[in-house]
Enzyme design. Sequence first.
Site, PDB file in Angstrom:
ATOM      1  CE1 TYR A 165      -3.682   2.202   0.786  1.00 39.70           C
ATOM      2  CE2 TYR A 165      -2.552   3.841   1.572  1.00 39.70           C
ATOM      3  CZ  TYR A 165      -3.389   3.388   1.459  1.00 39.70           C
ATOM      4  OH  TYR A 165      -4.169   4.293   1.295  1.00 39.70           O
ATOM      5  CD1 TRP A 167      -0.592   8.498  -0.934  1.00 36.84           C
ATOM      6  CD2 TRP A 167      -0.905   9.577  -2.625  1.00 36.84           C
ATOM      7  NE1 TRP A 167      -1.840   9.407  -0.189  1.00 36.84           N
ATOM      8  CE2 TRP A 167      -1.617   9.991  -1.325  1.00 36.84           C
ATOM      9  CE3 TRP A 167      -0.506   9.927  -3.290  1.00 36.84           C
ATOM     10  CZ2 TRP A 167      -2.805  10.456  -1.759  1.00 36.84           C
ATOM     11  CZ3 TRP A 167      -2.043  11.233  -3.893  1.00 36.84           C
ATOM     12  CH2 TRP A 167      -2.755  11.456  -3.230  1.00 36.84           C
TER      13      TRP A 167
END
Length: 826
Positions: A165, A167
Amino acid sequence: MSKYLQQPLTLSRRRFLTGVTALAAAPLLAGLWPKSALAQAISQALPQFTALRQAQKGILTGAHWGAFEAIVQDGKMVGVQPVKDDPYPNELIAMAPYQVHAENRVKYPMVRKSWLEGGPGSRTDLRGHDQWVRVSWEKAIELVCGEITRLQKEHGPQSIYAGSYGWKSVGMLHNSRTLLQRLMNLTGGFLGYAGDYSTGAAQVIMSHVVGSMEVYEQQTAWPNVVEHSQLVILWGCNPMVTLKNSWNVPDHYGQTGFAALKKKGTRVISIDPVHNDSAKFVNAQWLAPRPYTDGAMLLGIAHTLLTEKLHNADFLHTYTVGFDKFAAYLLGDDDGVAKTADWAADICGVEAEALRQLARDMAGNRTMIMGGWGIQRQHHGEQQHWLLVTVAAMLGQIGLPGGGFGFSYHYSSGGSPTAKGGIVAGISAGNAPRNSPTPIPVARIADCLANPGKTIQFNGADVTYPEVKMVYVAGGNTFHQHQDTNNLIKAWQHPDTIVVNEPYWTATAKYADIVLPATTSYERNDLEMGGDYSQLYVFPMHQCVPPQHEARNDFDIFAAMAAKLGVQDAFTEGKDETQWLKGMYDDMKQQARNARVALPPFDMFWQSNNYVRFPVPEANTQWVRFADYRENPLLNPLGTPSGKIEIYSDAIAKMHYQDCRGIPSWMPPHEWYRGPEAEKYPLSLNTAHPANRLHSQLDNTPLRLKLAVADREAIMINPQDAKARGISPGDLVRAFNDRGQILVGALVSEDVRPGAVRISEGAWFDPADPSQPGSICKNGNVNCLTFDIGTSSLAQGNCGQMAQLEIEKYQGEALQNTAHAVPAGA
């Protein structure tokens, strides 16, 4: 180069069109003409191919914080300038040179000494403070692939958590998370995740209430809001900060919407324990509830709407189900407690008459409720968004111009009108093998690592944790994202092997076993869309500088592993970086052609150092969310079982969860100012997105110094609370509770209500003594204080926006901040 950029344009439109027709001539044309001339010639023929400026100064690329031109001298990035289209250029782009040339770059493939000598599972307690050993790329690839092969054979795909996980960085090809999952799917599968840290509670509850995740949906277009909204409620959001960045390259259109509201004089009310930047920007009225009490406040408003007959009974009857059950709850028919404005005021700290007047004002005006996500990153976080929709339904303005609710006006410019053109599709993760394990809720990863075999409830199903032997992180920073950092450290010791692809020595990299140096997005070529909701731009991301040190781009890293694991052809499909980008562009170009929007050939587009700007149909500037549903709910039903807005959810009721009932309701949170922990820890934490970075990205750049206090993350304290503890502005402060302790710098301000403190998330974890559990974090990582439990059995989202704590003036010797230092041996 500059003398060529400044040459006058002499290429005629007719001559250019002749070149467009002959695609084979495109590369020749690109080679003959200066880039500025080529860009302007294309823009004359194709208006959506917008010219950057008369004289381009740099290399066009982009980031989560904006598109820009990189200024490069002697192979080094030395400056940036925004593209001329950007209506709100972001100062964060100025940090790009520091990203490339950061002192804490991971320069070479590195392996933790004990793991290298003893093999998988060796001295996992030394993660975070072991020595590092440099190895060759060939050796590093061999070690990682050896572990993948061993674990797939001995323990199966559920033993490898490759959800990764994070950005990442912008770019549709070098999407590290997708590339990792593509490799793992080709080699047997992996354990993935469900949901996300941003909207874990809201996206699950909204699927039951309105039939979609809602938090990532397009909003009523900004021009419509500006024209028709008479009252705008900012509930728990700070968009002038959070709109700086986007998942793709931002169009920064949302800021223009708020600027237009300000210019028009539209009334805005900000509901937040902090008088934030956005409230000040739009001259909003500030209502400051106690942290974690939004649900009670909304119930008090709903009770007023009901008892003063301000609700729209016709709308509720036609477009919703279950209001009768909710009304009974409001009136206290089932529990003997009427949820009056006085009841709510006692809990939330906002005066009862102010709540009643707010309800009247909302009912008496065309009202748009802009809800933030922080209020659902709390225990029982599902209730806040459910209640926001319920109040909006009671007002009866959903589907009307300028009315209703929206949950992404503060994120990636939701409400930016959608353009007409094409969409760049990135590389695919491929198909998961049939034996792929059931994903776990993303915010439960520490619980999963520490408790294999444990079963939890999740959205009507039971999920049993597998035994994870390997964690692979690419494009993420778990030691920033996850709550209760000291608990995470313990859980992090369970897997045999942890691999991280990373440009920098983040805390996650420091707590790994194998670290592979990845390039920044400025050291490779890629493509990216601009405008998450508008889909307005297509940006070429040109390589600005060569890969630094021994860093490799994400595609090459995983392609090398694919070759070692015998799946290279399936992974690369026989294409290199340029061929992948051309294929993506050509697919998008065909979509645009079908929409009657012409684009130049790929070679011409790429060589021109220019970007595409698609046209926006006029009708899209007046698009209204839920308008089709309101016009004809039978032909345009929602995706709920009833096809309507579900104020009462029979599906949830049948799950029999004690912490999430069939109707939205108030439940005291795990920690709050009235809980037993408040006697010891009386201050309520309010966390926020930082103004000077994107989550943890850019914390290792000089921009952090702009908002740092005493060289730490700042803590905003009300003067009353500071005075009671002998704290003055600029003091070094210890913030602490039973889970951890951090050093922060005192920012004393009336902008935070008494009893609450604000600390922005994203400061890199920096324990004073990594060998000692609970050692103080010298940089102010707020997750040392937050707790790691699910929002409820329904969504299992994270509770990262809340905690009770105490603060005191730090009396010891000021500890050196080493959050961005390179570890020993690296």
